[in-house]
Write an enzyme that holds these catalytic residues in place. Structure first.
Site, PDB file in Angstrom:
ATOM      1  N   ASP A  90      42.973  50.555  44.510  1.00 27.28           N
ATOM      2  CA  ASP A  90      43.154  51.394  45.695  1.00 27.28           C
ATOM      3  C   ASP A  90      44.607  51.282  46.146  1.00 27.28           C
ATOM      4  OD1 ASP A  90      43.345  48.953  46.927  1.00 27.28           O
ATOM      5  OD2 ASP A  90      41.459  49.103  48.008  1.00 27.28           O
ATOM      6  N   SER A  91      44.992  52.083  47.108  1.00 26.58           N
ATOM      7  CA  SER A  91      46.410  52.181  47.479  1.00 26.58           C
ATOM      8  C   SER A  91      46.853  51.137  48.488  1.00 26.58           C
ATOM      9  CB  SER A  91      46.695  53.568  48.063  1.00 26.58           C
ATOM     10  OG  SER A  91      46.066  53.700  49.332  1.00 26.58           O
ATOM     11  N   GLY A  93      45.998  51.493  51.604  1.00 22.84           N
ATOM     12  CA  GLY A  93      45.955  52.189  52.888  1.00 22.84           C
ATOM     13  C   GLY A  93      44.789  51.785  53.758  1.00 22.84           C
ATOM     14  N   PHE A  94      43.596  51.708  53.174  1.00 19.58           N
ATOM     15  CA  PHE A  94      42.402  51.400  53.967  1.00 19.58           C
ATOM     16  C   PHE A  94      42.533  50.035  54.636  1.00 19.58           C
ATOM     17  CE2 PHE A  94      38.114  49.672  54.523  1.00 19.58           C
ATOM     18  CZ  PHE A  94      37.519  50.690  55.247  1.00 19.58           C
ATOM     19  N   ASP A 270      32.378  53.019  44.005  1.00 22.20           N
ATOM     20  CA  ASP A 270      32.612  51.581  44.173  1.00 22.20           C
ATOM     21  C   ASP A 270      32.061  51.174  45.523  1.00 22.20           C
ATOM     22  OD1 ASP A 270      35.013  50.517  46.187  1.00 22.20           O
ATOM     23  OD2 ASP A 270      35.082  52.665  45.768  1.00 22.20           O
ATOM     24  N   CYS A 310      17.928  41.711  33.296  1.00 21.52           N
ATOM     25  CA  CYS A 310      19.107  40.878  33.557  1.00 21.52           C
ATOM     26  C   CYS A 310      18.795  39.401  33.302  1.00 21.52           C
ATOM     27  CB  CYS A 310      19.621  41.084  34.981  1.00 21.52           C
ATOM     28  SG  CYS A 310      18.727  40.171  36.266  1.00 21.52           S
TER      29      CYS A 310
END
Length: 376
Positions: A90-91, A93-94, A270, A310
């Site tokens: 991600d950038s 920003g969040f 995600d 699993c």
């Protein structure tokens, strides 16, 4: 590099294949979140074993710790964390906008106090692109402002959402320009913003489409809005995204959200929910959710989900998982995480297969019936 092949569709649901510099991602896909370069409680080997095609790293946190010098010494994030498949970052920003009063936003970027040591820091579209180039992630996200659902305890107005979205559009162009200046060989995604307002979402998408990103994300959802608002915006935006590019819904969500997202035309998801909930003893199964700390599981010899293949379900009982959670053993968090991520990735596999065979509507009905049935 990014090549997207749209293999088939079933309604708005899409079965695709994304080829990136570190491998192939079959879509629709869920991306486990590795905030600090580690998917909590999971080794890269275990992620491979449960079928993870791509994981997510956090630009903001990796920039602060361990720092770019450490990652650069390993020639990028892949070698640093021992993961040879694709990574999306991600950038930042969040995370910056989540700092609230600790940050100041201008047209240039965001000035903020480091949550690690209080140092004054600055993050801009250009700096975000430079950080992500050093990380060498396969998919880079533009720097944007995540329009909040609430401002001062009330819903953001149309004017507030418009101002935020238009700045994100200007930052999108700066992100694209810097990405190209750096000759980054990876892929760059734009992020559709606009809050809860469909007309602003349309304006955002129109502006981003002119910049020819490699893929498109839907941002600013699952930020506190009512579920019906999230679904309204999702079902408006997703079918309008360019058909020949991957579609990514950021930070969402529950198993029901993933199925609804795929039905709307989303390819990539995600969320921290499967890993965070696992550590808190909240487990997802085909037949509803299990809260393993509850006394009802104290003597239960059954696996969490008899239909699940699993490692956890093949080897351990609910009673043992209950015991581990009650005494705070680390193994409990690991076994729970293995199960939850396996469940999410298996859900995506089943959706890919259903779309391939053009029976997604039947799958969706059966999924809802199974989840509503509840665990016995």
């Amino acid at each position: 590099m990014l090549n997207f092949e749209l293999i088939t569709t079933d309604g708005n649901a899409r079965r695709g294949r994304v080829t990136l510099n570190h491998g192939v991602v079959e879509t629709p896909i869920f991306m486990p979140v590795g905030t600090y370069g580690s998917v909590k409680a999971m080794s890269p080997l275990e992620l491979n074993e449960i079928g993870a095609h791509i994981i997510l790293g956090n630009t903001f946190h990796l920039w602060l710790r361990p720092g770019l010098d450490v990652v650069n010494a390993h020639e990028g994030l892949h070698k640093f964390i021992g993961w040879d498949k694709p990574i999306l970052t991600d950038s930042g920003g969040f995370q910056v906008f989540s700092l609230g009063d600790l940050r100041k936003i201008t047209e240039d970027g965001v000035t903020f106090a480091s949550p690690v040591n209080g140092d004054k820091l600055f993050l801009s579209p250009e700096i975000s692109m430079q950080i992500q180039r050093t990380l060498n992630s396969d998919i880079v996200m533009q720097f944007d402002e995540c329009t909040p659902y609430e401002i001062d305890g009330r819903a953001a107005t149309h004017e507030e959402a418009a101002k935020s979205m238009r700045m994100s559009l200007r930052w999108a162009k700066r992100s694209r320009d810097e990405f190209e200046r750096l000759a980054n060989p990876n892929a760059l995604f734009g992020i559709v913003q606009g809050g809860m307002y469909e007309d602003l979402r349309d304006e955002s998408l129109a502006g981003l489409s002119e910049l020819d990103f490699h893929g498109f994300a839907i941002g600013g959802l699952s930020v506190g809005e009512p579920k019906e608002d999230m679904m309204r915006v999702l079902e408006h935006v997703a079918p309008r995204l360019p058909a020949h590019k991957p579609h990514y819904l950021m930070g969402v969500g529950t198993p029901e959200d993933l199925v609804a997202g795929v039905a709307a035309g989303v390819d990539m998801f995600d969320c921290v929910m499967p890993t965070r909930n696992a550590r808190n003893g909240w487990l997802f199964t085909r037949f509803g959710d299990v809260k393993i700390k509850n006394a009802a599981h104290r003597n239960d010899p059954r696996p969490l989900d008899e239909s699940c293949a699993c490692y956890t379900c093949r080897n351990f009982s609910r009673a043992y998982l209950h015991h581990l959670h009650r005494v705070g053993e680390i193994l409990g968090a690991r076994l729970n995480t293995i199960h939850n991520l396996h469940y999410y990735l298996q859900l995506m596999r089943e959706m890919r297969e259903a779309i391939e065979h053009h029976r997604f509507a039947d799958f969706r009905r059966q999924f809802a019936a199974d989840r509503a049935r509840g665990t016995q």
